[in-house]
Write an enzyme that holds these catalytic residues in place. Structure first.
Site, PDB file in Angstrom:
ATOM      1  CE  LYS A  57      -3.873  -2.356   2.204  1.00 42.64           C
ATOM      2  NZ  LYS A  57      -4.495  -2.788   3.450  1.00 42.64           N
ATOM      3  CD  GLN A 101      -3.222  -4.452   6.476  1.00 39.14           C
ATOM      4  OE1 GLN A 101      -3.246  -3.437   5.775  1.00 39.14           O
ATOM      5  NE2 GLN A 101      -3.665  -5.605   6.032  1.00 39.14           N
ATOM      6  CG  ASP A 124     -10.074  -0.451   4.646  1.00 41.78           C
ATOM      7  OD1 ASP A 124      -9.677  -0.601   3.488  1.00 41.78           O
ATOM      8  OD2 ASP A 124      -9.537  -0.993   5.620  1.00 41.78           O
TER       9      ASP A 124
END
Length: 291
Positions: A57, A101, A124
């Site tokens: 990422k 995460q 997200d």
């Protein structure tokens, strides 16, 4: 019986295209705004798979011009410490997107942490406010993996209106938002899951199958009708007799190759699209914050 050779839905190529577009837009806007977009990825502990995802990422961010404000915390970090960091990031004008995460160590409550993220910085797309906006058909940040699937279907001009779509899996990460996005596109949606009976009977009538359960090779040719679109969201690491491991999806690709019209590979299908939408969400938040 008519035979077909399934064509590839190339997520890697589309992700590269999205990266290129973002790079151009960020380059043009940064001088005017006075700062680049910013993404903070919070990781706790030393899960090797998580560390690889976070590196991936951050590399993608650097490529398109998004600043990374990633923070890596030791395994024993407390819930209170993480909540305090999220509160700071919510107030930090340089940060447009925040994500935690997963998985987290067992002593931490991931859902509670997600609730602490400001909905407009929810890179997200999983905050209850953003899921509520999706249910209501309002604009908002969308869950990355299902939004990536929708972009991929659109890129290949695959019609959804009136089509029978079966989503296998009902997680809040993929299955539920995926079903809602397909409904929004006027598909007729069935959600199947671990308690569904006679799965093959359900999938056999589907024009579009989205497999997202984490079971290697679950979907084979006997479960797919001629000319169906098969999207494989599964990411499973399997090890052969010689101890060599590889990534496979939920679909037996060799089996369906002569039946399906389109399919996504694993790796290189949905995975790259998830990261591309994460960057897109961060850019969307940046536009909102700076316009």
């Amino acid at each position: 019986m008519e035979t077909t050779t399934a064509k590839l839905l190339d997520g890697k190529a589309l992700a590269a295209k999205i990266h290129q577009q973002l790079q151009t837009q960020i380059h043009q806007l940064q001088a005017k705004v006075g700062r680049p977009p910013g993404l903070a990825v919070l990781m706790v502990g030393d899960n090797p798979a998580s560390a690889a995802y976070v590196r991936n990422k951050e590399k993608a961010c650097a490529k398109v011009g998004i600043a990374s404000f990633g923070k890596h915390f030791p395994q024993e970090t407390s819930q209170q410490e993480l909540e305090a960091v999220i509160a700071e990031l919510n107030e930090d004008a340089r940060v447009d997107g925040i994500l935690v995460q997963l998985p987290l160590p067992d002593h931490l409550d991931a859902v509670s942490l997600l609730h602490q993220i400001h909905p407009d910085k929810d890179a997200d797309g999983l905050h209850p406010v953003n899921l509520g906006r999706l249910v209501r058909g309002e604009s908002g940040l969308r869950s990355c993996t299902p939004a990536g699937v929708m972009h991929l279907l659109a890129e290949y001009n695959i019609p959804l209106r009136g089509k029978n779509a079966v989503v296998i899996g009902r997680s809040i990460l993929v299955g539920k938002p995926m079903a809602l996005m397909l409904l929004e596109a006027d598909a007729t949606v069935t959600v199947a899951h671990s308690r569904s009976q006679n799965l093959a009977n359900i999938t056999k009538n589907a024009d579009i199958i989205i497999a997202a359960v984490g079971r290697p090779g679950l979907i084979n040719a006997d479960m797919v009708k001629q000319g169906a679109i098969v999207v494989d969201v599964g990411m499973n690491r399997v090890t052969d007799a010689n101890g060599n491991s590889r990534l496979v999806g939920d679909v037996d690709l060799q089996s369906i190759a002569g039946v399906a019209e389109y399919f996504t590979p694993v790796p290189g299908g949905v995975g790259p699209m998830t990261v591309a939408i994460l960057l897109q969400n961060t850019f969307t938040s940046y536009l909102r914050a700076t316009s």
